[in-house]
Each structure stands twice: as structure tokens, then as C-alpha cells.
Design a protein around this motif. Structure first.
Motif, short mmCIF file in Angstrom:
data_model
loop_
_atom_site.label_atom_id
_atom_site.label_comp_id
_atom_site.label_asym_id
_atom_site.label_seq_id
_atom_site.Cartn_x
_atom_site.Cartn_y
_atom_site.Cartn_z
N TRP A 59 0.76 -1.24 0.11
CA TRP A 59 0.06 0.17 -0.12
C TRP A 59 0.93 1.29 0.00
O TRP A 59 0.57 2.09 -0.76
CB TRP A 59 -0.97 0.17 1.40
N ALA A 60 1.68 1.26 0.84
CA ALA A 60 2.70 2.37 0.93
C ALA A 60 3.80 2.43 -0.34
O ALA A 60 3.99 3.51 -1.04
CB ALA A 60 3.68 2.31 2.10
N LYS A 108 2.15 3.99 -3.28
CA LYS A 108 2.23 5.58 -3.38
C LYS A 108 3.57 5.96 -3.27
O LYS A 108 3.77 7.14 -4.04
CB LYS A 108 1.46 5.86 -2.04
N LEU A 109 4.60 5.39 -2.79
CA LEU A 109 5.92 6.11 -2.79
C LEU A 109 6.21 6.05 -4.39
O LEU A 109 7.14 7.05 -4.65
CB LEU A 109 6.93 5.08 -2.07
N GLY A 118 8.23 -0.58 2.04
CA GLY A 118 6.90 -0.84 2.59
C GLY A 118 6.82 -1.98 3.59
O GLY A 118 6.34 -1.93 4.43
N LEU A 138 8.30 -0.53 6.81
CA LEU A 138 7.17 0.29 7.49
C LEU A 138 6.12 -0.63 8.15
O LEU A 138 6.00 -0.35 9.12
CB LEU A 138 6.57 1.30 6.29
N ASP A 139 5.76 -1.52 7.37
CA ASP A 139 4.55 -2.42 7.95
C ASP A 139 5.17 -3.19 8.89
O ASP A 139 4.25 -3.53 10.08
CB ASP A 139 3.86 -3.09 6.84
N LEU A 144 8.32 9.22 2.58
CA LEU A 144 7.64 8.54 3.39
C LEU A 144 6.79 9.10 4.41
O LEU A 144 6.04 8.81 5.00
CB LEU A 144 8.55 7.45 4.04
N LEU A 192 1.48 10.55 1.74
CA LEU A 192 1.51 8.98 1.79
C LEU A 192 0.39 8.36 1.97
O LEU A 192 -0.02 7.41 1.72
CB LEU A 192 2.82 8.59 2.53
N THR A 231 -3.32 6.08 11.90
CA THR A 231 -2.18 6.99 10.95
C THR A 231 -1.08 7.62 11.87
O THR A 231 -0.11 7.88 11.46
CB THR A 231 -3.11 8.08 10.40
N ILE A 247 1.33 5.09 12.08
CA ILE A 247 2.28 4.68 10.64
C ILE A 247 3.03 5.84 10.72
O ILE A 247 4.24 5.68 10.11
CB ILE A 247 1.34 4.91 9.47
N ALA A 252 7.23 5.65 10.22
CA ALA A 252 8.19 6.36 9.32
C ALA A 252 9.15 6.84 10.18
O ALA A 252 10.47 7.13 9.65
CB ALA A 252 7.24 7.29 8.39
#
Length: 384
Positions: free
Chosen positions: A263-264, A267-268, A285, A288-289, A323, A328, A362, A365, A369
């Protein structure tokens, strides 16, 4: 009067994923055998420009191969060379060229369109093949690690539109996938590395022992050990094929476990104007997750440390400026819209076991980041 006539039928899909070397050696019958049938079909080749430049004798080899196997297929025209990477999916000119060729050269549903290149080119050509004549047979010849072990062995095709990844596309299985491992030898280091992120992804959500194998072989992979990379490509492709054969190959539901970290990543790619390549974005990603999973109390610090370390050992960045920030987070909504239904994100309960969630914090998240930025700048331990 109300009357309903219901129709139910099933269509079996079957296609081989083949592994070979020097596919266009006239003594290698594999490609000819894939196309051989009662009638001799036309074949039209579309080649990634980067592949053509790295293999300047490729087009000549295709002509010689066709001449040596006239009983199996004939060339519809000279191969078409189109721009490399996401450009061929962002700019619909290449897509239109493939469609034009089907009309200009009489490429019908009994012909083959053969794509040679990375995942982006395979996506674009596959989409064109799927909609011309409502479906022309398509053979994929992936040339990157990422396309050989992941995107090229699947059933998805598409191009980018409206600033969104794969907004237009189809689910249309290929007639065959042929992985010529020789193509990997000429990859730039970035492209060699990028596909490994997809192997990390599938290992983290499905197979802890495969992840530990990647950890143990990270330095060999980074050093371009071909034997080790071959093992990785084959195992990763097998795992993707096993998943595709599961309950939802055309993704009619809202669950897409193989898009862990994506998902990230999607978008990145857009936010960086595709400066960050797909596999590189996927690595970020995943980081991040995984960090988010740790902050949620799902992963242990030791597990996160191992994930972050293997990403580092393979030479990936953990953080890019895009990021951070609210933009994002739009990727979450776009990911939900792309799948339909409610938001479904894959996180990690532990290494080797993914778990789906339907909401993301969020603020957490953004905290994840921030931590990745610190890890990137200072190389600091994840539990610090």
C-alpha cells in the motif's frame, strides 16, 4: 412477470512456468514447443528497450530462432522495441503501439504476442493482448529478478492511469511463462536487488524457513551469486504459483495477502515520480509495515531487528523523504478503492505468519516512518 435464467460455468486455467538458459539458442526447443500446434501461428515480439540494449544480438537471435523452427511458428513482423520500466505503463503510446500492431499485422486470437522484459513491460503487453480481439494468446519472458519470481508468473496485467498504479487492467493468465536465467546476468545492481524484496515479502507472510534462508544467504545474494539467486527465484515463483492456485486468483474479495508492504510502496513510486523502483519501494513498505507491526505489539524487537537488518544487508534504503507526511496516507484509501470493499492490510503476527487488519492508526504509521528515518540515518538498534 419476473423471470430469472441463471447461468453457471467454470473455465479451467492452466499454464506452465518454465526455467531455462539461452532460450533463443536454435538448439533449445522450449519456446517453439510451447507454440507448436495443429496450425502454425504468427508470433509478435515486444521487447523492453533496456533488454535490447543490454543484448544487442537479441533481435538477430529471434530471427535465427524463427528460421530454425518454421514448423512451429512464423514471425508476424520485426520485433517492437518500447521504452523500459514504468514509462511504458505511464505513457499509453507504447500500449497503443502494441494494439496497432495487432491490427496492422493481422495478429488474431490464434497468434501469440510474446513480451520480453521486466514486470512493467509484461503488465502493459499483457493488457494489450487481453483486450485485442477479446484475448490474444500471450507468452511472458521475464528478464528481471522481480518479474521472474513474482509479477511475471501471475495473472495480472495493467497500465497506470489517473496517477494511480495499475488503475486499468485485466486478470488474464498467460499461455506460458519462460524464465531465461541468462537475462539476469546483465542486470544493473539495482534491478538485481529489487526483486529480492518480493521474496522477503512472501517469506515473511508464509514461510519462516524461507526467510531464514534469505537471511543466511543475504551476502551471497548481494554479491550476485547466480546459483543462490536461481534458488531464490525458483522458490519464490513456486510460492506465488501456489497462492494464485488458491481460493481467489482474480482477487474478487478485499484480501490481497501477497501485497504485504505494497500500500505504501505503490504510493511511494508515484510520489517519487518512479525514481524509487518498485522493488525498492516494496522493501521500504515492508520495513514500514513491519515496524508498524512491532509498534502494535505484534512483532518482537528481535524479529523486527532481523527484518531491518536483512533489508540493509541486501543494500536497500529504509527511508526516503516522501515516506513522511500526510500525502503518503492517501495510499491507504487508494489501496482500499483498488480492491473494493473495506480496507484490508496484511501485517505480521510473527515472522512467517501474516495477519489481516481492517484499520490502520495513522499516527502510528507516522511514528513507524520516523523510526525508519532514524534507522536509516544512524543505523540504530530498533529497540532503542
Amino acid at each position: 412477470m419476473n423471470k430469472v435464467i441463471e447461468q453457471t460455468f467454470s473455465v479451467p486455467f492452466r499454464y506452465p512456468v518454465c526455467f531455462t538458459t539461452r532460450l533463443f539458442d536454435t538448439q533449445n526447443p522450449l519456446l517453439a514447443d510451447v507454440m507448436r500446434g495443429e496450425k502454425i501461428p504468427k508470433a509478435f515480439f515486444v521487447i523492453d528497450q533496456g533488454v535490447s540494449e543490454a543484448h544487442p544480438r537479441l533481435i538477430g537471435a529471434i530471427h535465427r530462432y524463427a528460421a530454425a523452427h518454421q514448423g512451429a511458428f512464423v514471425l508476424a513482423a520485426d520485433p517492437l522495441v518500447v521504452p523500459s520500466g514504468e514509462q511504458c505503463k505511464n505513457d499509453q503510446a507504447s500500449f497503443q503501439q502494441v494494439l496497432d500492431a495487432t491490427n496492422d499485422y493481422g495478429i488474431d486470437r490464434h497468434s501469440y504476442i510474446i513480451a520480453i522484459g521486466g514486470g512493467a513491460l509484461l503488465d502493459m503487453v499483457g493488457f494489450a493482448a487481453a483486450i485485442a480481439h477479446r484475448g490474444i494468446r500471450h507468452i511472458r519472458i521475464p528478464t528481471t529478478v522481480l518479474s521472474q519470481n513474482d509479477s511475471g508468473v501471475g495473472v495480472k496485467n495493467g497500465i497506470n492511469a489517473y496517477g494511480k498504479k495499475n488503475y486499468l487492467g485485466t486478470f488474464a493468465p498467460p499461455s506460458a511463462v519462460i524464465n531465461d536465467l541468462t537475462f539476469l546476468e546483465t542486470l544493473e545492481d539495482r534491478d538485481w536487488r529489487s526483486g529480492i524484496s518480493e521474496a522477503i515479502k512472501v517469506a515473511l507472510i508464509k514461510d519462516a524457513s524461507f526467510f531464514q534462508w534469505i537471511v543466511a544467504n543475504a551476502k551471497a545474494l548481494a554479491a550476485r551469486d547466480m546459483a543462490v539467486m536461481t534458488d531464490l527465484v525458483v522458490r519464490c515463483a513456486e510460492m506465488h504459483m501456489e497462492h494464485i492456485a488458491g481460493k481467489d486468483p482474480f482477487e474478487t474479495g478485499s484480501s490481497r495477502p501477497l501485497d504485504f508492504g505494497h500500500w505504501a510502496a505503490h504510493k511511494l513510486e508515484h510520489l517519487t515520480d518512479y525514481r524509487v523502483r518498485h522493488g525498492e519501494a516494496v522493501a521500504i513498505g515492508i520495513a514500514l509495515d513491519s515496524t508498524y507491526s512491532y509498534l502494535k505489539g505484534m512483532l518482537t524487537a528481535a524479529e523486527l531487528q532481523q527484518i531491518i537488518q536483512v533489508i540493509r544487508d541486501l543494500g536497500f534504503e529504509l527511508y526516503v523523504p516522501e515516506l513522511s507526511g500526510e500525502v503518503l496516507l492517501q495510499g491507504l484509501q487508494e489501496f482500499r478503492e483498488h480492491l473494493g470493499g473495506r480496507l484490508t492490510i496484511m501485517l505480521l503476527e510473527k515472522i512467517g505468519l501474516g495477519v489481516e487488519v481492517h484499520a490502520m492508526d495513522t499516527e502510528l504509521i507516522q511514528e513507524a516512518a520516523t523510526r525508519l528515518k532514524t534507522f536509516q540515518m544512524e543505523g540504530q538498534n530498533v529497540s532503542s
